[in-house]
Scaffold this motif. Structure first.
Motif, mmCIF file in Angstrom:
data_model
loop_
_atom_site.group_PDB
_atom_site.id
_atom_site.type_symbol
_atom_site.label_atom_id
_atom_site.label_comp_id
_atom_site.label_asym_id
_atom_site.label_seq_id
_atom_site.Cartn_x
_atom_site.Cartn_y
_atom_site.Cartn_z
ATOM 1 N N MET A 63 -2.900 -14.867 3.410
ATOM 2 C CA MET A 63 -2.054 -14.635 2.250
ATOM 3 C C MET A 63 -2.302 -13.247 1.652
ATOM 4 S SD MET A 63 -1.547 -16.968 -1.171
ATOM 5 C CE MET A 63 -1.462 -18.439 -0.170
ATOM 6 N N LEU A 64 -3.572 -12.865 1.532
ATOM 7 C CA LEU A 64 -3.900 -11.536 1.006
ATOM 8 C C LEU A 64 -3.392 -10.430 1.928
ATOM 9 C CD1 LEU A 64 -7.506 -12.186 -0.333
ATOM 10 C CD2 LEU A 64 -5.426 -11.834 -1.680
ATOM 11 N N ASP A 65 -3.490 -10.644 3.232
ATOM 12 C CA ASP A 65 -2.956 -9.660 4.184
ATOM 13 C C ASP A 65 -1.449 -9.503 4.036
ATOM 14 O OD1 ASP A 65 -5.465 -9.135 5.212
ATOM 15 O OD2 ASP A 65 -5.224 -10.460 6.950
ATOM 16 N N MET A 66 -0.731 -10.614 3.843
ATOM 17 C CA MET A 66 0.731 -10.537 3.655
ATOM 18 C C MET A 66 1.083 -9.790 2.373
ATOM 19 S SD MET A 66 2.368 -14.143 5.009
ATOM 20 C CE MET A 66 1.604 -15.109 3.739
ATOM 21 N N ILE A 67 0.351 -10.062 1.290
ATOM 22 C CA ILE A 67 0.597 -9.359 0.023
ATOM 23 C C ILE A 67 0.325 -7.869 0.190
ATOM 24 C CG2 ILE A 67 -0.185 -9.082 -2.364
ATOM 25 C CD1 ILE A 67 -0.776 -12.142 -2.314
ATOM 26 N N HIS A 68 -0.789 -7.537 0.832
ATOM 27 C CA HIS A 68 -1.133 -6.127 1.051
ATOM 28 C C HIS A 68 -0.057 -5.418 1.870
ATOM 29 C CE1 HIS A 68 -3.550 -2.562 1.681
ATOM 30 N NE2 HIS A 68 -3.300 -2.668 2.973
ATOM 31 N N ASP A 69 0.363 -6.041 2.964
ATOM 32 C CA ASP A 69 1.390 -5.431 3.813
ATOM 33 C C ASP A 69 2.706 -5.265 3.064
ATOM 34 O OD1 ASP A 69 -0.375 -5.270 5.908
ATOM 35 O OD2 ASP A 69 0.346 -7.088 6.901
ATOM 36 N N GLY A 70 3.067 -6.234 2.233
ATOM 37 C CA GLY A 70 4.314 -6.157 1.483
ATOM 38 C C GLY A 70 4.309 -5.096 0.404
ATOM 39 N N ASN A 71 3.129 -4.744 -0.102
ATOM 40 C CA ASN A 71 3.026 -3.770 -1.185
ATOM 41 C C ASN A 71 2.663 -2.361 -0.726
ATOM 42 O OD1 ASN A 71 3.651 -5.602 -3.180
ATOM 43 N ND2 ASN A 71 1.546 -6.225 -3.455
ATOM 44 N N ARG A 72 2.365 -2.200 0.546
ATOM 45 C CA ARG A 72 2.017 -0.870 1.056
ATOM 46 C C ARG A 72 3.222 0.042 1.011
ATOM 47 N NH1 ARG A 72 -0.640 -1.716 6.721
ATOM 48 N NH2 ARG A 72 1.525 -2.227 6.962
ATOM 49 N N SER A 73 2.951 1.329 0.810
ATOM 50 C CA SER A 73 4.058 2.287 0.860
ATOM 51 C C SER A 73 4.514 2.423 2.301
ATOM 52 C CB SER A 73 3.629 3.630 0.292
ATOM 53 O OG SER A 73 2.543 4.162 1.018
ATOM 54 N N ARG A 74 5.781 2.605 2.476
ATOM 55 C CA ARG A 74 6.379 2.684 3.820
ATOM 56 C C ARG A 74 6.597 4.128 4.254
ATOM 57 N NH1 ARG A 74 5.359 -2.177 5.495
ATOM 58 N NH2 ARG A 74 6.283 -3.821 4.269
ATOM 59 N N GLY A 75 5.792 5.020 3.733
ATOM 60 C CA GLY A 75 5.986 6.427 4.069
ATOM 61 C C GLY A 75 6.755 7.113 2.968
ATOM 62 N N GLY A 76 7.156 8.340 3.204
ATOM 63 C CA GLY A 76 7.942 9.052 2.207
ATOM 64 C C GLY A 76 7.076 9.710 1.160
ATOM 65 N N GLU A 77 7.636 9.871 -0.037
ATOM 66 C CA GLU A 77 7.018 10.664 -1.093
ATOM 67 C C GLU A 77 5.653 10.137 -1.532
ATOM 68 O OE1 GLU A 77 8.165 12.034 -5.564
ATOM 69 O OE2 GLU A 77 9.776 11.785 -4.102
ATOM 70 N N GLY A 78 5.509 8.843 -1.694
ATOM 71 C CA GLY A 78 4.252 8.266 -2.143
ATOM 72 C C GLY A 78 3.102 8.571 -1.216
ATOM 73 N N GLN A 79 3.337 8.522 0.097
ATOM 74 C CA GLN A 79 2.282 8.790 1.052
ATOM 75 C C GLN A 79 1.949 10.275 1.106
ATOM 76 O OE1 GLN A 79 3.018 7.123 4.954
ATOM 77 N NE2 GLN A 79 1.471 5.590 4.559
ATOM 78 N N GLN A 103 1.760 12.245 -1.340
ATOM 79 C CA GLN A 103 0.891 12.529 -2.470
ATOM 80 C C GLN A 103 -0.469 11.846 -2.318
ATOM 81 O OE1 GLN A 103 3.033 11.212 -5.903
ATOM 82 N NE2 GLN A 103 4.605 12.794 -5.710
ATOM 83 N N GLY A 104 -0.691 11.151 -1.238
ATOM 84 C CA GLY A 104 -1.954 10.486 -0.989
ATOM 85 C C GLY A 104 -2.121 9.170 -1.719
ATOM 86 N N LYS A 105 -1.050 8.599 -2.222
ATOM 87 C CA LYS A 105 -1.131 7.316 -2.914
ATOM 88 C C LYS A 105 -1.091 6.198 -1.890
ATOM 89 C CE LYS A 105 1.140 8.887 -7.104
ATOM 90 N NZ LYS A 105 2.303 8.748 -7.965
ATOM 91 N N ASN A 106 -2.069 5.316 -1.955
ATOM 92 C CA ASN A 106 -2.120 4.177 -1.050
ATOM 93 C C ASN A 106 -1.767 2.927 -1.841
ATOM 94 O OD1 ASN A 106 -2.546 2.437 1.042
ATOM 95 N ND2 ASN A 106 -4.754 2.593 1.006
ATOM 96 N N GLU A 107 -0.611 2.376 -1.590
ATOM 97 C CA GLU A 107 -0.158 1.176 -2.292
ATOM 98 C C GLU A 107 -0.804 -0.046 -1.663
ATOM 99 O OE1 GLU A 107 1.998 1.314 -4.909
ATOM 100 O OE2 GLU A 107 2.047 3.474 -4.782
ATOM 101 N N GLY A 108 -0.531 -1.188 -2.206
ATOM 102 C CA GLY A 108 -1.061 -2.427 -1.665
ATOM 103 C C GLY A 108 -2.210 -2.937 -2.508
ATOM 104 N N LEU A 109 -2.933 -3.910 -1.974
ATOM 105 C CA LEU A 109 -4.066 -4.486 -2.698
ATOM 106 C C LEU A 109 -5.234 -3.513 -2.702
ATOM 107 C CD1 LEU A 109 -4.059 -8.136 -1.325
ATOM 108 C CD2 LEU A 109 -3.261 -7.333 -3.548
ATOM 109 N N LYS A 110 -5.906 -3.438 -3.836
ATOM 110 C CA LYS A 110 -7.082 -2.587 -3.968
ATOM 111 C C LYS A 110 -8.208 -3.436 -4.537
ATOM 112 C CE LYS A 110 -4.224 1.372 -4.832
ATOM 113 N NZ LYS A 110 -3.046 1.368 -5.658
ATOM 114 N N PRO A 111 -9.171 -3.828 -3.695
ATOM 115 C CA PRO A 111 -10.271 -4.650 -4.201
ATOM 116 C C PRO A 111 -11.038 -3.921 -5.304
ATOM 117 C CG PRO A 111 -10.302 -4.563 -1.805
ATOM 118 C CD PRO A 111 -9.288 -3.565 -2.269
ATOM 119 N N LEU A 112 -11.309 -4.625 -6.402
ATOM 120 C CA LEU A 112 -12.064 -4.047 -7.508
ATOM 121 C C LEU A 112 -13.528 -4.463 -7.454
ATOM 122 C CD1 LEU A 112 -9.588 -4.693 -10.471
ATOM 123 C CD2 LEU A 112 -9.962 -2.565 -9.217
ATOM 124 N N VAL A 113 -13.755 -5.715 -7.089
ATOM 125 C CA VAL A 113 -15.115 -6.241 -7.112
ATOM 126 C C VAL A 113 -15.171 -7.507 -6.254
ATOM 127 C CG1 VAL A 113 -14.715 -7.647 -9.161
ATOM 128 C CG2 VAL A 113 -17.011 -6.867 -8.679
#
Length: 91
Positions: free
Chosen positions: A10-26, A28-38
């Motif tokens: 489930m976490l992998d599906m959420i991460h894949d769905g929220n990742r940037s698909r290329g273009g402007e966001g990538q 600028q070095g922005k990595n979308e998706g899940l970001k573990p905090l702790v």
């Protein structure tokens, strides 16, 4: 109740769905998706201070005993994560 494998899928599906698909966001070095905090062992609860709510998590535990085959743990460390609305929102 989910198994560890179901949670990971489930976490992998959420991460894949929220990742940037290329273009402007990538560019600028922005990595979308899940970001573990702790890494946490459990949730203690929520508390509200002046500015926002905080999520309190158990980050370190230690086994202190066993009762009828059930392990008993003590909390060694916690962390509080502020739950603030994004900057600029009207919440």
């Amino acid at each position: 109740i989910y198994t560890a494998s179901e949670i990971r899928n489930m976490l992998d599906m959420i991460h894949d769905g929220n990742r940037s698909r290329g273009g402007e966001g990538q560019k600028q070095g922005k990595n979308e998706g899940l970001k573990p905090l702790v890494k946490a062992h459990g949730i203690i609860g929520f508390i509200r201070f002046l500015d926002c709510y905080y999520l309190t998590l158990i980050t370190k535990k230690s086994k202190v005993g066993c009762i009828c085959g059930n392990d008993i743990y003590t909390i060694k460390n916690t962390v509080q994560i502020p739950l603030k609305p994004p900057e600029g929102s009207n919440s």
